[in-house]
Design an enzyme around this catalytic site. Structure first.
Site, PDB file in Angstrom:
ATOM      1  N   ASP A 189       0.813  -1.289  -0.064  1.00  0.00           N
ATOM      2  CA  ASP A 189      -0.065   0.008   0.036  1.00  0.00           C
ATOM      3  C   ASP A 189       0.852   1.202  -0.198  1.00  0.00           C
ATOM      4  OD1 ASP A 189      -2.763   0.295   0.043  1.00  0.00           O
ATOM      5  OD2 ASP A 189      -2.924  -1.184   1.717  1.00  0.00           O
ATOM      6  N   GLY A 190       0.351   2.513  -0.639  1.00  0.00           N
ATOM      7  CA  GLY A 190       0.991   3.524  -0.409  1.00  0.00           C
ATOM      8  C   GLY A 190       1.483   4.271  -1.604  1.00  0.00           C
TER       9      GLY A 190
ATOM     10  N   HIS B 138       2.778   3.615  -8.860  1.00  0.00           N
ATOM     11  CA  HIS B 138       2.836   2.274  -9.250  1.00  0.00           C
ATOM     12  C   HIS B 138       4.159   1.696 -10.065  1.00  0.00           C
ATOM     13  CE1 HIS B 138      -1.097   1.814  -7.752  1.00  0.00           C
ATOM     14  NE2 HIS B 138      -1.681   2.437  -8.771  1.00  0.00           N
TER      15      HIS B 138
ATOM     16  N   GLU C 137     -11.218  -6.822  -5.655  1.00  0.00           N
ATOM     17  CA  GLU C 137     -12.035  -5.305  -5.474  1.00  0.00           C
ATOM     18  C   GLU C 137     -11.430  -4.218  -6.199  1.00  0.00           C
ATOM     19  OE1 GLU C 137     -10.967  -7.301  -2.621  1.00  0.00           O
ATOM     20  OE2 GLU C 137     -13.181  -8.408  -2.724  1.00  0.00           O
TER      21      GLU C 137
ATOM     22  N   LEU D 268      14.066 -18.877  -4.399  1.00  0.00           N
ATOM     23  CA  LEU D 268      12.935 -18.422  -4.032  1.00  0.00           C
ATOM     24  C   LEU D 268      11.473 -18.624  -4.760  1.00  0.00           C
ATOM     25  CD1 LEU D 268      11.508 -15.765  -2.107  1.00  0.00           C
ATOM     26  CD2 LEU D 268      12.020 -14.543  -4.172  1.00  0.00           C
TER      27      LEU D 268
ATOM     28  N   ARG E 207       2.405  -4.900   5.847  1.00  0.00           N
ATOM     29  CA  ARG E 207       1.516  -4.261   5.320  1.00  0.00           C
ATOM     30  C   ARG E 207       2.205  -2.888   5.206  1.00  0.00           C
ATOM     31  NH1 ARG E 207      -5.045  -3.826   4.063  1.00  0.00           N
ATOM     32  NH2 ARG E 207      -4.622  -2.016   2.931  1.00  0.00           N
TER      33      ARG E 207
ATOM     34  N   GLU F 211       2.419 -13.721  11.787  1.00  0.00           N
ATOM     35  CA  GLU F 211       2.743 -12.499  12.625  1.00  0.00           C
ATOM     36  C   GLU F 211       2.336 -11.380  11.644  1.00  0.00           C
ATOM     37  OE1 GLU F 211       3.480 -12.246  15.699  1.00  0.00           O
ATOM     38  OE2 GLU F 211       3.720 -14.567  15.899  1.00  0.00           O
TER      39      GLU F 211
HETATM   40  C1  FPP Z   1      -1.815  -0.425  -3.352  1.00  0.00           C
HETATM   41  O1  FPP Z   1      -1.489   0.917  -3.316  1.00  0.00           O
HETATM   42  C2  FPP Z   1      -1.078  -0.848  -4.698  1.00  0.00           C
HETATM   43  C3  FPP Z   1      -1.428  -1.525  -5.744  1.00  0.00           C
HETATM   44  C4  FPP Z   1      -3.028  -1.750  -6.010  1.00  0.00           C
HETATM   45  C5  FPP Z   1      -0.863  -1.897  -6.904  1.00  0.00           C
HETATM   46  C6  FPP Z   1       0.622  -2.637  -6.479  1.00  0.00           C
HETATM   47  C7  FPP Z   1       1.335  -2.746  -7.701  1.00  0.00           C
HETATM   48  C8  FPP Z   1       2.732  -2.487  -7.742  1.00  0.00           C
HETATM   49  C9  FPP Z   1       3.556  -2.518  -6.523  1.00  0.00           C
HETATM   50  C10 FPP Z   1       3.574  -2.508  -9.114  1.00  0.00           C
HETATM   51  C11 FPP Z   1       4.237  -3.826  -9.525  1.00  0.00           C
HETATM   52  C12 FPP Z   1       3.701  -4.913  -9.153  1.00  0.00           C
HETATM   53  C13 FPP Z   1       4.228  -6.171  -9.700  1.00  0.00           C
HETATM   54  C14 FPP Z   1       4.058  -7.495  -8.986  1.00  0.00           C
HETATM   55  C15 FPP Z   1       4.734  -6.429 -11.363  1.00  0.00           C
HETATM   56  P1  FPP Z   1      -2.283   2.231  -3.360  1.00  0.00           P
HETATM   57  O2  FPP Z   1      -2.879   2.367  -4.992  1.00  0.00           O
HETATM   58  O3  FPP Z   1      -3.770   1.668  -2.660  1.00  0.00           O
HETATM   59  O4  FPP Z   1      -1.826   3.412  -2.799  1.00  0.00           O
HETATM   60  P2  FPP Z   1      -2.887   4.458  -1.790  1.00  0.00           P
HETATM   61  O5  FPP Z   1      -2.887   3.491  -0.520  1.00  0.00           O
HETATM   62  O6  FPP Z   1      -1.661   5.261  -1.536  1.00  0.00           O
HETATM   63  O7  FPP Z   1      -3.828   4.886  -2.380  1.00  0.00           O
END
Ligand code: FPP
Length: 222
Positions: free
Chosen positions: A2-3, A19, A49, A113, A166, A185
């Site tokens: 997240d973030g 992203h 979702e 891995l 998280r 954990e």
């Molecule tokens: C959540 O942060 C993140 C996502 C929904 C997308 C995660 C994708 C990546 C890290 C890109 C690459 C990944 C792979 C595996 C190729 P958010 O958008 O909800 O951020 P916010 O909480 O600040 O709104």
């Protein structure tokens, strides 16, 4: 992870830049897991979702996943990484499904891995899907057991996670591995995913090392 969105917003950049930057953190964490001989890493990249997000963002994420699978395939093979995708693949284009399957087959025998990426994944979907998978092969003649369920969950090839990290300050499971997290954990950090670097990962592991894992027993018993 997240973030990403907030990371970009803070810099007056579009969410998709977050992203893109988040992908760098993905690479950092994979490298660290390899260095530390951590055998399993499962990343929650897109939930069932997340389709509700603006179309432009969803489209960008889908092409980012697709491009990453294409671009990083040879590096995964070279680095002895076993690749898995968990989640409902049905809505993906056939070409992408084939590519995923190819990469899984190509890396199946790798002994380093195990990297699982959760895309279009939801813990509730996974449980219902596992029951249906079981039903296809059996007819519930015998009582249904936990083992029957576990063997049909999408992460059936991996042990339950030891640690959930998280980022981004949220303190929720958000329909991720709801079955497997029974004794995991939980580690929550305010750090936004694009800022989650080697130091932040090490801090999470150090915190994990301090936890006493009792699995229902008393301190004296373990
Ligand atoms: C959540 O942060 C993140 C996502 C929904 C997308 C995660 C994708 C990546 C890290 C890109 C690459 C990944 C792979 C595996 C190729 P958010 O958008 O909800 O951020 P916010 O909480 O600040 O709104």
């Amino acid at each position: 992870m997240d973030g990403n969105g907030r990371w970009a917003k803070k810099r007056l950049m579009p969410r998709i830049s977050g992203h893109r930057r988040g992908l760098e953190s993905v690479k950092t964490v994979i490298t660290q897991c390899q260095k530390l001989n951590i055998p399993f890493l499962t990343l929650f990249a897109f939930s069932t979702e997340n389709w509700l997000r603006p179309t432009q963002e969803v489209d960008f994420l889908m092409s980012l996943f697709q491009d990453s699978i294409k671009k990083e395939s040879s590096s995964l093979i070279k680095n002895n990484i076993r690749f898995k995708l968990i989640g409902d693949r049905k809505p993906f284009p056939k070409k992408l499904i084939d590519k995923i399957k190819d990469l899984e087959n190509l890396t199946e025998k790798n002994t380093g891995l195990t990297l699982s990426i959760a895309i279009n994944y939801g813990g509730r979907w996974d449980i219902v899907n596992a029951v249906n998978e079981y039903r296809k092969k059996n007819h519930f003649k015998k009582p249904f057991t936990q083992k029957n369920l576990i063997q049909n969950l999408s992460l059936s090839f991996a042990p339950d996670p030891d640690l959930l990290i998280r980022t981004g300050g949220e303190k929720r499971i958000s329909n991720f591995l709801i079955w497997q997290f029974s004794y995991t954990e939980l580690y929550f950090t305010e750090t936004l995913w694009p800022d989650f670097n080697e130091k932040a990962f090490t801090s999470a592991l150090i915190e994990f090392q301090k936890r006493e894992r009792r699995y229902g027993k008393t301190s004296e018993q373990i």
